[in-house]
Design a protein around this motif. Structure first.
Motif, PDB file in Angstrom:
ATOM      1  N   UNK A   1      12.417  20.647  42.067  1.00  0.00           N
ATOM      2  CA  UNK A   1      11.887  20.985  40.755  1.00  0.00           C
ATOM      3  C   UNK A   1      11.623  19.688  39.982  1.00  0.00           C
ATOM      4  N   UNK A   2      10.416  19.524  39.478  1.00  0.00           N
ATOM      5  CA  UNK A   2      10.100  18.290  38.768  1.00  0.00           C
ATOM      6  C   UNK A   2      10.468  18.414  37.281  1.00  0.00           C
ATOM      7  N   UNK A   3      10.311  17.296  36.557  1.00  0.00           N
ATOM      8  CA  UNK A   3      10.719  17.290  35.146  1.00  0.00           C
ATOM      9  C   UNK A   3       9.965  18.311  34.307  1.00  0.00           C
ATOM     10  N   UNK A   4       8.684  18.530  34.641  1.00  0.00           N
ATOM     11  CA  UNK A   4       7.891  19.516  33.910  1.00  0.00           C
ATOM     12  C   UNK A   4       8.506  20.906  34.080  1.00  0.00           C
ATOM     13  N   UNK A   5       8.814  21.273  35.303  1.00  0.00           N
ATOM     14  CA  UNK A   5       9.391  22.599  35.551  1.00  0.00           C
ATOM     15  C   UNK A   5      10.781  22.739  34.924  1.00  0.00           C
ATOM     16  N   UNK A   6      11.505  21.654  34.832  1.00  0.00           N
ATOM     17  CA  UNK A   6      12.848  21.706  34.238  1.00  0.00           C
ATOM     18  C   UNK A   6      12.801  22.039  32.748  1.00  0.00           C
ATOM     19  N   UNK A   7      11.639  21.820  32.115  1.00  0.00           N
ATOM     20  CA  UNK A   7      11.512  22.151  30.690  1.00  0.00           C
ATOM     21  C   UNK A   7      11.670  23.650  30.432  1.00  0.00           C
ATOM     22  N   UNK A   8      11.233  24.459  31.379  1.00  0.00           N
ATOM     23  CA  UNK A   8      11.211  25.916  31.198  1.00  0.00           C
ATOM     24  C   UNK A   8      12.605  26.439  30.857  1.00  0.00           C
ATOM     25  N   UNK A   9      12.651  27.303  29.823  1.00  0.00           N
ATOM     26  CA  UNK A   9      13.926  27.867  29.357  1.00  0.00           C
ATOM     27  C   UNK A   9      14.350  29.086  30.165  1.00  0.00           C
ATOM     28  N   UNK A  10      13.487  29.517  31.071  1.00  0.00           N
ATOM     29  CA  UNK A  10      13.754  30.720  31.877  1.00  0.00           C
ATOM     30  C   UNK A  10      13.948  31.955  30.984  1.00  0.00           C
ATOM     31  N   UNK A  11      13.166  32.009  29.917  1.00  0.00           N
ATOM     32  CA  UNK A  11      13.272  33.165  29.032  1.00  0.00           C
ATOM     33  C   UNK A  11      12.489  34.360  29.576  1.00  0.00           C
ATOM     34  N   UNK A  12      11.514  34.092  30.433  1.00  0.00           N
ATOM     35  CA  UNK A  12      10.741  35.155  31.056  1.00  0.00           C
ATOM     36  C   UNK A  12       9.688  35.787  30.167  1.00  0.00           C
ATOM     37  N   UNK A  13       9.532  35.307  28.936  1.00  0.00           N
ATOM     38  CA  UNK A  13       8.573  35.942  28.021  1.00  0.00           C
ATOM     39  C   UNK A  13       7.144  35.919  28.550  1.00  0.00           C
ATOM     40  N   UNK A  14       6.822  34.877  29.308  1.00  0.00           N
ATOM     41  CA  UNK A  14       5.452  34.769  29.823  1.00  0.00           C
ATOM     42  C   UNK A  14       5.192  35.778  30.941  1.00  0.00           C
ATOM     43  N   UNK A  15       6.237  36.388  31.458  1.00  0.00           N
ATOM     44  CA  UNK A  15       6.110  37.279  32.618  1.00  0.00           C
ATOM     45  C   UNK A  15       6.033  38.751  32.237  1.00  0.00           C
ATOM     46  N   UNK A  16       5.703  39.024  30.985  1.00  0.00           N
ATOM     47  CA  UNK A  16       5.475  40.400  30.541  1.00  0.00           C
ATOM     48  C   UNK A  16       3.990  40.582  30.263  1.00  0.00           C
ATOM     49  N   UNK A  17       3.491  41.783  30.563  1.00  0.00           N
ATOM     50  CA  UNK A  17       2.088  42.088  30.296  1.00  0.00           C
ATOM     51  C   UNK A  17       1.779  41.876  28.819  1.00  0.00           C
ATOM     52  N   UNK A  18       0.554  41.480  28.554  1.00  0.00           N
ATOM     53  CA  UNK A  18       0.103  41.306  27.167  1.00  0.00           C
ATOM     54  C   UNK A  18      -0.989  42.328  26.865  1.00  0.00           C
TER      55      UNK A  18
END
Ligand code: SF4
Length: 85
Positions: free
Chosen positions: A1-18
């Motif tokens: 996992x690179x530094x960019x990916x480590x930023x993610x908070x793992x909140x999952x909000x982006x993984x819900x339909x809009x």
């Protein structure tokens, strides 16, 4: 996992339909991607998500800069907007 990916908070909000209103307003729904573990908020197929997840988009700085559907408290949005200030 690179530094960019480590930023993610793992909140999952982006993984819900809009839902997109007629005026372009983007509203989150409570419908998760079928590959999202809704308890841990982690992707169940993370390493092959672009192969099996229809419409799964790789979040690069360039993508984060233009998409409107990421929440304001997404770590990537905060990072990109913070760098612009
Ligand atoms: S909304 Fe942002 S911080 Fe939250 S899981 Fe998605 S990419 Fe990570």
């Amino acid at each position: 996992m690179d530094n960019w990916e480590k930023l993610c908070k793992r909140c999952g909000q982006c993984c819900f339909e809009k839902w997109i209103e007629g005026d372009g307003t983007i509203l989150p729904t409570s419908i998760p991607c079928r590959f999202l573990d809704i308890v841990t908020r982690e992707c169940k197929v993370y390493h092959k998500r672009f192969k099996v997840g229809e419409g799964c988009i790789k979040l690069t700085p360039e993508v984060v800069e233009v998409v409107q559907w990421l929440p304001a408290d997404c770590a990537y949005v905060e990072q990109i907007r913070g760098n612009r200030r």
